[in-house]
Design an enzyme around this catalytic site. Structure first.
Site, PDB file in Angstrom:
ATOM      1  N   ASP A  73       0.844  -1.195   0.000  1.00  0.00           N
ATOM      2  CA  ASP A  73       0.000   0.000   0.000  1.00  0.00           C
ATOM      3  C   ASP A  73       0.880   1.245   0.000  1.00  0.00           C
ATOM      4  O   ASP A  73       1.356   1.671   1.043  1.00  0.00           O
ATOM      5  CB  ASP A  73      -0.870  -0.029   1.261  1.00  0.00           C
ATOM      6  CG  ASP A  73      -2.121   0.817   1.095  1.00  0.00           C
ATOM      7  OD1 ASP A  73      -2.173   1.591   0.132  1.00  0.00           O
ATOM      8  OD2 ASP A  73      -3.020   0.666   1.928  1.00  0.00           O
ATOM      9  N   TRP A  98       4.399  -3.843   8.682  1.00  0.00           N
ATOM     10  CA  TRP A  98       3.212  -4.661   8.746  1.00  0.00           C
ATOM     11  C   TRP A  98       3.475  -5.938   7.976  1.00  0.00           C
ATOM     12  O   TRP A  98       4.292  -5.962   7.072  1.00  0.00           O
ATOM     13  CB  TRP A  98       2.038  -3.892   8.125  1.00  0.00           C
ATOM     14  CG  TRP A  98       0.859  -4.759   7.838  1.00  0.00           C
ATOM     15  CD1 TRP A  98       0.119  -5.462   8.739  1.00  0.00           C
ATOM     16  CD2 TRP A  98       0.292  -5.026   6.563  1.00  0.00           C
ATOM     17  NE1 TRP A  98      -0.883  -6.140   8.110  1.00  0.00           N
ATOM     18  CE2 TRP A  98      -0.808  -5.889   6.772  1.00  0.00           C
ATOM     19  CE3 TRP A  98       0.589  -4.623   5.273  1.00  0.00           C
ATOM     20  CZ2 TRP A  98      -1.599  -6.350   5.722  1.00  0.00           C
ATOM     21  CZ3 TRP A  98      -0.209  -5.072   4.226  1.00  0.00           C
ATOM     22  CH2 TRP A  98      -1.288  -5.931   4.468  1.00  0.00           C
ATOM     23  N   ASP A 117       8.227   0.344   5.041  1.00  0.00           N
ATOM     24  CA  ASP A 117       8.350   1.620   4.341  1.00  0.00           C
ATOM     25  C   ASP A 117       9.807   2.044   4.265  1.00  0.00           C
ATOM     26  O   ASP A 117      10.594   1.721   5.148  1.00  0.00           O
ATOM     27  CB  ASP A 117       7.581   2.718   5.088  1.00  0.00           C
ATOM     28  CG  ASP A 117       6.084   2.568   4.934  1.00  0.00           C
ATOM     29  OD1 ASP A 117       5.658   1.792   4.054  1.00  0.00           O
ATOM     30  OD2 ASP A 117       5.350   3.210   5.700  1.00  0.00           O
ATOM     31  N   ASP A 146      -3.545   4.349   6.724  1.00  0.00           N
ATOM     32  CA  ASP A 146      -3.422   5.796   6.517  1.00  0.00           C
ATOM     33  C   ASP A 146      -2.338   6.428   7.381  1.00  0.00           C
ATOM     34  O   ASP A 146      -1.967   7.575   7.163  1.00  0.00           O
ATOM     35  CB  ASP A 146      -4.763   6.478   6.822  1.00  0.00           C
ATOM     36  CG  ASP A 146      -5.859   5.946   5.936  1.00  0.00           C
ATOM     37  OD1 ASP A 146      -5.697   6.021   4.702  1.00  0.00           O
ATOM     38  OD2 ASP A 146      -6.839   5.406   6.470  1.00  0.00           O
TER      39      ASP A 146
END
Lengths: 169, 381, 169, 381
Positions: A73, A98, A117, A146
């Site tokens: 994502d 995650w 990330d 988010d």
């Protein structure tokens, strides 16, 4: 016009970017003595993962349907000077992440994938790839897509997203 | 965050190990890392993106012109400038930051990046006077030996900040009254363009202090036919093109700036078809072959910023036009690479894209898209 | 798509934004003891000004062809919560500016117009209006439309552009 | 710059006066000034624009919904939040800044704007822990009396920073383990949503310190039917809608959070047509009439962020649907204004525009375009 497509991808992206709903992050929180969020058993995480199954692409890691990206994502680091599990030059892998589970159509196995990330630069802006399967509100942060999930990185500026195989289920 | 980072990292390793115990995958476990850039190729191009409308954070896209792939990005501040060391060891961003993003105290710095890892390895504070203007290549100049960086200032009084990159310090400020911008004209010399149509050369000593300055004779009339203020350098010779299509070469290596006779790029027929040079980064050069690339459009007076639809190639020695290259998409800036297979880059501001052409025959090769609001192209050599 | 139009207007804009080529600014420089740039007599400034003449619109100051904007260059403050000669709330008029001369089709007079930027906020982004008539390179800064001309304002962040009548020619 | 500014200003005045002597114009000489905002109208709307992809500088567009004109803009930092004092005297931006724009030291501050002049009149530094997330209204809450501002933190441990706006200082931090976000549930009370499906209310004293906390009973099952985490408040009652279309009302005024029985917004026919609530700011309310506005789309499981094509209006008292409003353009966020002629706002992220509708009959009124990357709408009341 490309700019317009880019902006569209960006803006759509923002709606479902970053956070890594991670039991690793959860471990992070345990260690931090902040483990008040219910832990999701791995199989629930697996259930929440988006599994393209037979349609998954096995070759092009700059494509959103690459098998390992079944629940990624954000902006694909593979398009930003990095790789499917490498940060682009100068970007730092977030120590927190995650984990999802992706099915490999080739060997039929389910792999545990850590979505980490790359942080420390402003958004790369290329190859936005997002889905909301398993995406939860912020009261379940480990499942919230988010959040900027650069906790533990040198700074909280999100650059792009990777998918790291950490094991088999 | 460091204590926490450490703790989390430890926890992470623990988990990874456990997971690995259980791992019987056919596929190996990934080892996440941060990549580094390889040896720079001649067709790498550095695209400076001002990121309007947000404007306070700049971005440089490092692109391999051959594969048209993004190699990496670096960030800067408000209307930042860029410089690459000739030995490719370091990249410099000349930045303006405010303590609260868009308000507060202004700080100007030279941010030093390792050109291989793209990490910030140093910072040199300079006077908060750097010229704030839509990015142009000649607001900053690096001496060929990489020792000194020159930064053009405007308050609106004009001066140049001299930065000693070896000593990692601001070496001093030199006023350039009546002149603007900065070109490197040697290891201890910079040149500026002056309002009366002349050029100024300034020599510094090894400590970066002013040694002497020489004002050349006016070589163009700003009131009649101004030259674009972003010349291209071939060695220590600056090539300017004027609004009306005259080329002015100025030798900056001698005792004082000496301009050669101007020559036209427009035939009377070209003029009848109202061809003119125009755009942002209007002129480029192939150092080896001594070819000049000039971006052209058709328009009247004061159309000097119209996007270019063709690039005309001239031999700087014979002053003859060699070729006309049709651009697939109208461009605002152009650059020629310096390798054995030189490439012509066309940068389109509105389409936010970079097109690549073979400089030898003008063949269109492909496009790279998604560059924000890009203004300036820098080569790897 | 609007975003795309906006971005286009913005980007086009950037090519010819801000600076006020001003004899007021020049006066500023004189006072600052930095007057090394040749002063342009007012009539030369006038000559350099873009004069839509009979076509100029006399009513809508949010339109680019409003008579007073004959040589304005930037985002119109009239569209940003300000007016043709008013800064939007919170933006500060730059004490330095550029002067042009615009013909008023109604009374046939030529007015001296001071083009003053409003500074202190990031670009407004609305009603970009720019022309390059009289626009000169940076070695003639008082005629350079690419400079951020907020000299003397609290900071150098450009927000929008105004046109102030300061007299008749 | 100040000395210079003064000098220039003086010079400027001098010139203006000279010019005025000569002025015989029919048109008067303009007197340039900075405007101020008038008295706020019920249909003013504050649009929070994250300004992606640059992302480090936020922008708020203040728009008059009636005229669809821009009244003014204010800036913020990285993923900033917004709050407006009920007395309209002050606006608060909850900002994160880095000392070098995108790198360096992180500083979180509450920037205080005069709501009439839109100038920064103060700043309160808070711990650099504020949650960094795509903007949501309930990451910040202001007490009805305007005395305290609550800021939600996540490190990822969760807490709330209490800011004393009267004393202009950070009053302290209160941990909310297992819970997140912040809603104002009284002048000395905030509430948060917890991971077990319950709510937490926290009371503070006049110094902003923790007085006591009450954990309510779980009222929804996050694993089966999670509620969207941006509820709308009617008084001290929070209205949540769930992924599957159940409405949960939680009274936050009492001794402890008490949930009312949930009720469905979907008929079996609606379900067969796979209608679902979805988007970003999904639910809005008209305080006076007690009407709920919920943004709807047609989709399957996990489509909770799909853009909405309709807004369904419900009476919170009778729990009956009153109306279906077709949106001209698919929206990502909605808001209802609180005046006598309430307006429904539909915010389109991709089209970067705001559409206005009559809340009474759903009539489309018009559009305002060019809002960057807008996520959240705030009303003037």
């Amino acid at each position: 016009m490309e700019m317009d497509k880019l902006v569209e991808r960006m803006t759509r992206a923002v709606a479902r970017r970053t956070s890594r709903r991670s039991f690793l992050a959860w471990v992070g929180r345990v260690v931090l003595g902040a483990t008040m969020f219910p832990l999701l058993p791995v199989d629930r995480v697996a259930a929440a993962a988006n599994n393209p199954g037979p349609n998954a692409n096995l070759n092009d890691d700059t494509a959103c349907d690459y098998w390992k990206y079944c629940a990624i994502d954000g902006f694909l680091c593979s398009c930003c000077g990095g790789g499917s599990h490498d940060c682009p030059p100068g970007a730092i892998p977030s120590p927190t992440s995650w984990v999802g589970t992706c099915h490999h159509p080739g060997d039929g196995k389910d792999y545990i994938v850590s979505y980490r990330d790359c942080c420390g630069k402003t958004p790369c802006g290329r190859c936005i790839c997002g889905n909301t399967i398993g995406d939860m509100p912020v009261y379940r942060p480990q499942l919230d897509s988010d959040l900027v999930w650069c906790f533990g990185a040198p700074n909280m500026v999100y650059h792009c997203s990777t998918a790291e195989i950490v094991g088999v289920k | 965050m460091n204590r926490r980072a450490a703790i989390i990292a430890v926890a992470l390793i623990g988990v990874l190990l456990c997971v690995r115990e259980a791992a019987l995958a056919e596929l190996p476990i990934d080892q996440m890392k941060t990549l580094e850039l390889g040896a720079p190729a001649p067709n790498w191009v550095y695209v400076l993106d001002a990121q309007y409308p947000a404007a306070m954070i700049s971005k440089v896209h490092i692109i391999d012109g051959d594969s048209r792939k993004l190699l990496g990005q670096i960030n800067g501040g408000y209307l930042s400038n860029f410089a690459l060391a000739r030995n490719h060891r370091e990249i410099y961003m000349i930045d303006t930051y405010y303590s609260r993003g868009w308000r507060g105290t202004r700080t100007d710095v030279v941010s030093i990046f390792d050109a291989k890892t793209l990490t910030v390895i140093g910072e040199i504070e300079i006077p908060p006077k750097r010229i704030l203007i839509v990015p142009k290549p000649d607001t900053t100049a690096l001496t060929p030996d990489g020792r000194f960086l020159f930064v053009a200032n405007m308050t609106p009084a004009t001066s140049v900040s001299v930065v000693d990159l070896k000593a990692r310090k601001f070496a001093g400020e030199i006023d350039i009254p009546g002149c603007a911008q900065v070109l490197a004209a040697g290891n201890r010399r910079f040149a500026s363009i002056c309002g009366d149509g002349s050029m100024l050369t300034v020599d510094i000593d090894d400590s970066g202090k002013l040694r002497n300055r020489k004002q050349g004779k006016p070589f163009f009339d700003p009131n009649q036919d101004p030259v674009f203020d972003q010349p291209v350098m071939i060695g220590a010779r600056a090539y300017f093109v004027s609004y009306h299509g005259m080329v002015h070469a100025v030798d900056l290596a001698g005792e004082q700036p000496v301009a050669e006779p101007q020559w036209p790029i427009l035939s009377s027929e070209d003029q009848n078809q109202s061809w003119r040079p125009g755009g942002w980064q209007v002129i480029a050069a192939d150092q080896k072959s001594g070819r000049l690339y000039i971006m052209m459009h058709q328009g009247g007076e004061w159309t000097h910023k119209q996007f270019g639809k063709e690039v005309w190639v001239f031999d700087a020695a014979t002053k003859k036009r060699i070729r006309r290259i049709q651009l697939k998409t109208e461009a605002y800036s152009i650059l020629a690479s310096q390798g054995d297979k030189p490439m012509l880059f066309g940068l389109s501001l509105v389409q936010s894209q970079l097109e690549t052409y073979s400089a030898a025959d003008g063949k269109y090769l492909g496009v790279y898209q998604g560059l924000g609001t890009p203004f300036v192209l820098y080569g790897s050599q």
